[in-house]
Design a protein around this motif. Structure first.
Motif, PDB file in Angstrom:
ATOM      1  N   ALA A  52       0.832  -1.251  -0.049  1.00 28.05           N
ATOM      2  CA  ALA A  52      -0.082  -0.004  -0.167  1.00 28.05           C
ATOM      3  C   ALA A  52       0.731   1.261   0.036  1.00 28.05           C
ATOM      4  CB  ALA A  52      -1.049   0.070   1.238  1.00 28.05           C
ATOM      5  N   MET A  53       2.069   1.080   0.645  1.00 25.23           N
ATOM      6  CA  MET A  53       2.941   2.584   0.801  1.00 25.23           C
ATOM      7  C   MET A  53       3.415   2.524  -0.523  1.00 25.23           C
ATOM      8  SD  MET A  53       5.339   2.141   4.139  1.00 25.23           S
ATOM      9  CE  MET A  53       4.558   1.387   5.588  1.00 25.23           C
ATOM     10  N   ARG A  54       4.073   1.432  -1.449  1.00 24.64           N
ATOM     11  CA  ARG A  54       4.322   1.480  -2.780  1.00 24.64           C
ATOM     12  C   ARG A  54       3.487   2.249  -3.556  1.00 24.64           C
ATOM     13  NH1 ARG A  54       5.526  -3.902  -2.467  1.00 24.64           N
ATOM     14  NH2 ARG A  54       7.229  -4.340  -1.162  1.00 24.64           N
ATOM     15  N   GLU A  55       2.097   1.951  -3.577  1.00 24.48           N
ATOM     16  CA  GLU A  55       1.257   1.989  -4.473  1.00 24.48           C
ATOM     17  C   GLU A  55       0.695   3.320  -4.281  1.00 24.48           C
ATOM     18  OE1 GLU A  55      -1.450  -1.244  -4.329  1.00 24.48           O
ATOM     19  OE2 GLU A  55       0.018  -2.894  -4.853  1.00 24.48           O
ATOM     20  N   LYS A  56       0.848   3.960  -2.924  1.00 34.42           N
ATOM     21  CA  LYS A  56       0.184   5.120  -2.478  1.00 34.42           C
ATOM     22  C   LYS A  56      -1.225   5.148  -2.399  1.00 34.42           C
ATOM     23  CE  LYS A  56       4.237   7.926  -4.426  1.00 34.42           C
ATOM     24  NZ  LYS A  56       5.152   7.231  -3.741  1.00 34.42           N
ATOM     25  N   ASP A  57      -1.781   4.046  -1.645  1.00 35.36           N
ATOM     26  CA  ASP A  57      -3.106   3.795  -1.537  1.00 35.36           C
ATOM     27  C   ASP A  57      -3.517   4.167  -0.211  1.00 35.36           C
ATOM     28  OD1 ASP A  57      -5.739   2.931  -1.231  1.00 35.36           O
ATOM     29  OD2 ASP A  57      -5.236   1.035  -2.220  1.00 35.36           O
ATOM     30  N   ALA A  58      -3.726   5.475   0.096  1.00 31.02           N
ATOM     31  CA  ALA A  58      -3.978   6.208   1.130  1.00 31.02           C
ATOM     32  C   ALA A  58      -5.182   5.569   2.064  1.00 31.02           C
ATOM     33  CB  ALA A  58      -4.480   7.761   1.203  1.00 31.02           C
ATOM     34  N   SER A  59      -5.986   5.051   1.766  1.00 26.13           N
ATOM     35  CA  SER A  59      -7.158   4.582   2.317  1.00 26.13           C
ATOM     36  C   SER A  59      -6.723   3.108   2.885  1.00 26.13           C
ATOM     37  CB  SER A  59      -8.600   4.461   1.670  1.00 26.13           C
ATOM     38  OG  SER A  59      -8.533   3.711   0.431  1.00 26.13           O
ATOM     39  N   ARG A  60      -6.119   2.300   1.857  1.00 28.70           N
ATOM     40  CA  ARG A  60      -5.775   0.879   2.205  1.00 28.70           C
ATOM     41  C   ARG A  60      -4.611   1.100   3.337  1.00 28.70           C
ATOM     42  NH1 ARG A  60      -2.783  -2.651  -1.726  1.00 28.70           N
ATOM     43  NH2 ARG A  60      -2.482  -4.347  -0.348  1.00 28.70           N
TER      44      ARG A  60
END
Length: 91
Positions: A14-22
């Motif tokens: 999630a950090m790599r993908e910059k998925d804030a909600s996840r």
């Protein structure tokens, strides 16, 4: 793969993908598990070195889901649909 490792890997993803909600949801889960680790260490329970086990992690997750469902229901009753949707998305 152990559940704790899967959560850690999902957090990194999630950090790599910059998925804030996840990322936010996974951090909440990780914090709850670490809180239980600390509480278990304070109790001096057996296995304190390794932290909580799989079954305890599943109990923590179940409790968190139930809390989110109750919050979503309360928000819906109060007319706060955007907050209810946020709680349901965390589940």
């Amino acid at each position: 793969m152990e559940l704790r490792e899967r959560i850690t890997e999902a957090l990194k993803g999630a950090m790599r993908e910059k998925d804030a909600s996840r990322l936010s949801t996974l951090r909440l889960i990780n914090a709850a598990i670490k809180d239980r680790d600390i509480a278990k260490r304070g109790e001096g329970g057996d296995g304190a070195d390794s932290g909580v086990g799989e079954s305890e992690i599943l109990q923590i997750l179940g409790k968190m889901v139930k809390q989110r469902q109750e919050s979503a229901r309360a928000y819906e009753e109060g007319g706060r649909l955007e907050l209810a949707e946020k709680e349901l998305s965390e589940i």
